[in-house]
Design a protein around this motif. Sequence first.
Motif, PDB file in Angstrom:
ATOM      1  N   ALA A  34      -8.489  -0.814   7.238  1.00  0.00           N
ATOM      2  CA  ALA A  34      -7.185  -0.701   6.417  1.00  0.00           C
ATOM      3  C   ALA A  34      -7.462  -1.214   4.903  1.00  0.00           C
ATOM      4  O   ALA A  34      -7.861  -2.238   4.587  1.00  0.00           O
ATOM      5  CB  ALA A  34      -6.024  -1.725   6.910  1.00  0.00           C
ATOM      6  N   THR A  35      -7.261  -0.275   4.085  1.00  0.00           N
ATOM      7  CA  THR A  35      -7.831  -0.319   2.885  1.00  0.00           C
ATOM      8  C   THR A  35      -6.865  -0.405   1.777  1.00  0.00           C
ATOM      9  O   THR A  35      -7.103  -0.743   0.557  1.00  0.00           O
ATOM     10  CB  THR A  35      -8.529   1.101   2.440  1.00  0.00           C
ATOM     11  OG1 THR A  35      -7.608   2.132   2.573  1.00  0.00           O
ATOM     12  CG2 THR A  35      -9.676   1.302   3.210  1.00  0.00           C
ATOM     13  N   THR A  36      -5.402  -0.388   2.264  1.00  0.00           N
ATOM     14  CA  THR A  36      -4.329  -0.407   1.129  1.00  0.00           C
ATOM     15  C   THR A  36      -4.155  -2.115   0.807  1.00  0.00           C
ATOM     16  O   THR A  36      -4.126  -3.032   1.740  1.00  0.00           O
ATOM     17  CB  THR A  36      -3.121   0.251   1.916  1.00  0.00           C
ATOM     18  OG1 THR A  36      -2.663  -0.348   2.989  1.00  0.00           O
ATOM     19  CG2 THR A  36      -3.284   1.757   1.954  1.00  0.00           C
ATOM     20  N   LYS A  37      -3.299  -2.310  -0.415  1.00  0.00           N
ATOM     21  CA  LYS A  37      -3.097  -3.546  -0.694  1.00  0.00           C
ATOM     22  C   LYS A  37      -1.886  -3.998   0.257  1.00  0.00           C
ATOM     23  O   LYS A  37      -1.681  -5.287   0.369  1.00  0.00           O
ATOM     24  CB  LYS A  37      -2.754  -3.799  -2.307  1.00  0.00           C
ATOM     25  CG  LYS A  37      -3.961  -3.648  -3.083  1.00  0.00           C
ATOM     26  CD  LYS A  37      -3.729  -3.808  -4.321  1.00  0.00           C
ATOM     27  CE  LYS A  37      -5.209  -3.603  -5.212  1.00  0.00           C
ATOM     28  NZ  LYS A  37      -4.782  -3.700  -6.847  1.00  0.00           N
ATOM     29  N   PHE A  38      -1.023  -2.998   0.508  1.00  0.00           N
ATOM     30  CA  PHE A  38       0.258  -3.320   1.151  1.00  0.00           C
ATOM     31  C   PHE A  38       0.117  -3.373   2.761  1.00  0.00           C
ATOM     32  O   PHE A  38      -1.186  -2.819   3.134  1.00  0.00           O
ATOM     33  CB  PHE A  38       1.372  -2.223   1.021  1.00  0.00           C
ATOM     34  CG  PHE A  38       0.967  -0.676   1.047  1.00  0.00           C
ATOM     35  CD1 PHE A  38       1.059  -0.278   2.283  1.00  0.00           C
ATOM     36  CD2 PHE A  38       0.244   0.001  -0.018  1.00  0.00           C
ATOM     37  CE1 PHE A  38       0.810   0.997   2.376  1.00  0.00           C
ATOM     38  CE2 PHE A  38      -0.102   1.332   0.248  1.00  0.00           C
ATOM     39  CZ  PHE A  38      -0.004   1.793   1.496  1.00  0.00           C
ATOM     40  N   ASP A  39       0.771  -3.537   3.633  1.00  0.00           N
ATOM     41  CA  ASP A  39       0.583  -3.550   4.947  1.00  0.00           C
ATOM     42  C   ASP A  39       0.775  -2.082   5.474  1.00  0.00           C
ATOM     43  O   ASP A  39       1.883  -1.618   5.845  1.00  0.00           O
ATOM     44  CB  ASP A  39       1.557  -4.589   5.587  1.00  0.00           C
ATOM     45  CG  ASP A  39       1.298  -5.026   7.282  1.00  0.00           C
ATOM     46  OD1 ASP A  39       0.128  -4.343   7.359  1.00  0.00           O
ATOM     47  OD2 ASP A  39       2.178  -5.386   7.755  1.00  0.00           O
ATOM     48  N   GLY A  40      -0.297  -1.381   5.691  1.00  0.00           N
ATOM     49  CA  GLY A  40      -0.556   0.017   5.952  1.00  0.00           C
ATOM     50  C   GLY A  40       0.227  -0.040   7.524  1.00  0.00           C
ATOM     51  O   GLY A  40       0.180  -0.958   8.536  1.00  0.00           O
ATOM     52  N   THR A  41       0.364   1.407   7.736  1.00  0.00           N
ATOM     53  CA  THR A  41       0.833   1.696   9.271  1.00  0.00           C
ATOM     54  C   THR A  41      -0.581   2.234   9.916  1.00  0.00           C
ATOM     55  O   THR A  41      -1.049   3.047   9.228  1.00  0.00           O
ATOM     56  CB  THR A  41       2.026   2.828   9.269  1.00  0.00           C
ATOM     57  OG1 THR A  41       3.110   2.357   8.335  1.00  0.00           O
ATOM     58  CG2 THR A  41       2.331   3.344  10.553  1.00  0.00           C
TER      59      THR A  41
END
Length: 236
Positions: A34-41
């Motif tokens: 998971a590469t996003t700063k937010f909690d990805g789906t």
Amino acid sequence: MAKHGKKYVEARKLVDRDMLYDPTEALELAKKTATTKFDGTVELAVRLGVNPKHADQQVRGAVVLPAGIGKEVTVAVFAKGEKAKEAEEAGADFVGADDLVAKINGGWFGFDVAVATPDMMGTVGKLGRVLGPKGLMPNPKTGTVTMEVARAVNEIKAGKVEYRVDKNGIIHVPIGKASFEMEKLQENFNTIIDTLIKVKPAAAKGQYLRSITVASTMGPGIRINTQKAAALGKAK
């Protein structure tokens, strides 16, 4: 060819493109990449051995994921009288009839799922051109056209997701957040696979689960061994 960011490139190195992973390993990798700063789906893509051009090979429905999807879902209900009251008591975010139709016609789309009682579909049907393309049109096949509005709202709030095969024979469905514990992701994964196996069209020939891929938002795709996935789904 599209250029990827540094985080994606690093995450891609963790995935063997030629390998068909065990479902559990794939889900662990989806969390790790998971590469996003937010909690990805965490999203599941399943290619089925069906021809969507034929009506008897359509695969569409809805299922309540046992661990939810980790997202607050906003529900709009088209209903009148006692049914409108039931929807409100069940926790629907917006409830209305002609007034709600007029609001949507005016360009408002502040909801994720729409539910309607059968008697309202004559009115709601006028919104087909605007709700249809957004995937928001209530449909009896997904349980969103029903007299049991309270149950529908409760199920949606609990983590009900819709699935529908696209023109390429692929179903895309979220199975949770990257922050989910492995047990929850696995439980949701097994539920989706089990559901798809159960709704296999009689007209579908040959291998049914052609390919399964899992990925987190903006993360690399991870291919899953379909036989092992099917075994887990049936053992759910």
